[in-house]
Write an enzyme that holds these catalytic residues in place. Sequence first.
Site, PDB file in Angstrom:
ATOM      1  N   HIS A  61       0.826  -1.250  -0.069  1.00 36.07           N
ATOM      2  CA  HIS A  61       0.003  -0.025   0.130  1.00 36.07           C
ATOM      3  C   HIS A  61       0.887   1.314  -0.035  1.00 36.07           C
ATOM      4  O   HIS A  61       0.823   2.194  -0.679  1.00 36.07           O
ATOM      5  CB  HIS A  61      -0.880   0.118   1.187  1.00 36.07           C
ATOM      6  CG  HIS A  61      -1.915   1.261   1.116  1.00 36.07           C
ATOM      7  ND1 HIS A  61      -3.174   1.097   2.020  1.00 36.07           N
ATOM      8  CD2 HIS A  61      -2.102   2.232   0.423  1.00 36.07           C
ATOM      9  CE1 HIS A  61      -3.864   2.263   1.724  1.00 36.07           C
ATOM     10  NE2 HIS A  61      -3.047   2.788   0.804  1.00 36.07           N
ATOM     11  N   GLU A 115       0.678   8.128  -3.847  1.00 38.52           N
ATOM     12  CA  GLU A 115       1.646   7.511  -2.539  1.00 38.52           C
ATOM     13  C   GLU A 115       2.678   8.381  -2.237  1.00 38.52           C
ATOM     14  O   GLU A 115       3.422   8.744  -1.335  1.00 38.52           O
ATOM     15  CB  GLU A 115       2.158   6.339  -2.748  1.00 38.52           C
ATOM     16  CG  GLU A 115       0.778   5.106  -2.491  1.00 38.52           C
ATOM     17  CD  GLU A 115       0.283   5.358  -1.007  1.00 38.52           C
ATOM     18  OE1 GLU A 115       0.925   5.272  -0.087  1.00 38.52           O
ATOM     19  OE2 GLU A 115      -0.939   5.455  -0.915  1.00 38.52           O
ATOM     20  N   HIS A 119       2.894  10.894   0.722  1.00 32.89           N
ATOM     21  CA  HIS A 119       3.943  10.413   1.618  1.00 32.89           C
ATOM     22  C   HIS A 119       5.242  10.411   1.392  1.00 32.89           C
ATOM     23  O   HIS A 119       6.301  10.940   2.092  1.00 32.89           O
ATOM     24  CB  HIS A 119       3.473   8.963   1.898  1.00 32.89           C
ATOM     25  CG  HIS A 119       2.144   8.746   2.405  1.00 32.89           C
ATOM     26  ND1 HIS A 119       1.565   8.808   3.575  1.00 32.89           N
ATOM     27  CD2 HIS A 119       0.855   8.248   1.804  1.00 32.89           C
ATOM     28  CE1 HIS A 119       0.448   8.544   3.850  1.00 32.89           C
ATOM     29  NE2 HIS A 119      -0.087   8.173   2.651  1.00 32.89           N
TER      30      HIS A 119
END
Length: 226
Positions: A61, A115, A119
């Site tokens: 993930h 992502e 992040h």
Amino acid sequence: MVSTSSLLIKLLVIQSLLVLCIARDFDFFYFVQQWPGSYCDTKQSCCYPKTGKPAADFGIHGLWPNYKDGSYPSNCDPNSPYDQSKISDLISRMQQSWPTLACPSGTGSSFWSHEWEKHGTCSESILNQHGYFKSTLDLKNKIDLLQILQDAGIHPDGRFYSLNSIKNALKGGIGHTPGIECNVDASGKTQLYQIYICVDTSGSNIIECPVLPNGKCTSNVEFPSF
């Protein structure tokens, strides 16, 4: 002249604050893997990527910078957009280990872009874009969650297993306590969904978690097939 100087000072202050925001230290990473059977067995369901049905294995993930108080930074550098040309040598590995299951069916680029921008940009002082994705893929190669569970007699066969047995098996195989997150299947049963493993700020060494996520699990959880 005064107004120009004042404006310049303000711009420099804003720039400095942005740099501080980007460079602010984080304490550790969550390396998060998800079970595709649990992602798909919900009311929302899923769509296989354009490359076909992923392997029946835990998929990545993300790699998420976190603070010890449980909070986390996000979207740290709007000036560092996802650029697939920087990771062209990793795409085949990402399609295999980091597949998208979102609808509509996609190539994975939207997932990876999200992502990185949410992040990855918050660890940019340590890992550039290529380093971020490569480190995450390398962590996946180090940790075979499905094999660890199967070695302990825990299989993705639609049966229910005790949460403690899952935790103990993973701790024995990883060497550190994992975080376990559950979701709910289409009929309302709790199922094993995501595994959180803590990694130091280099993005390479597994550590004991400073804080574990609220996993929303019951004492017995389903491990659905895929």
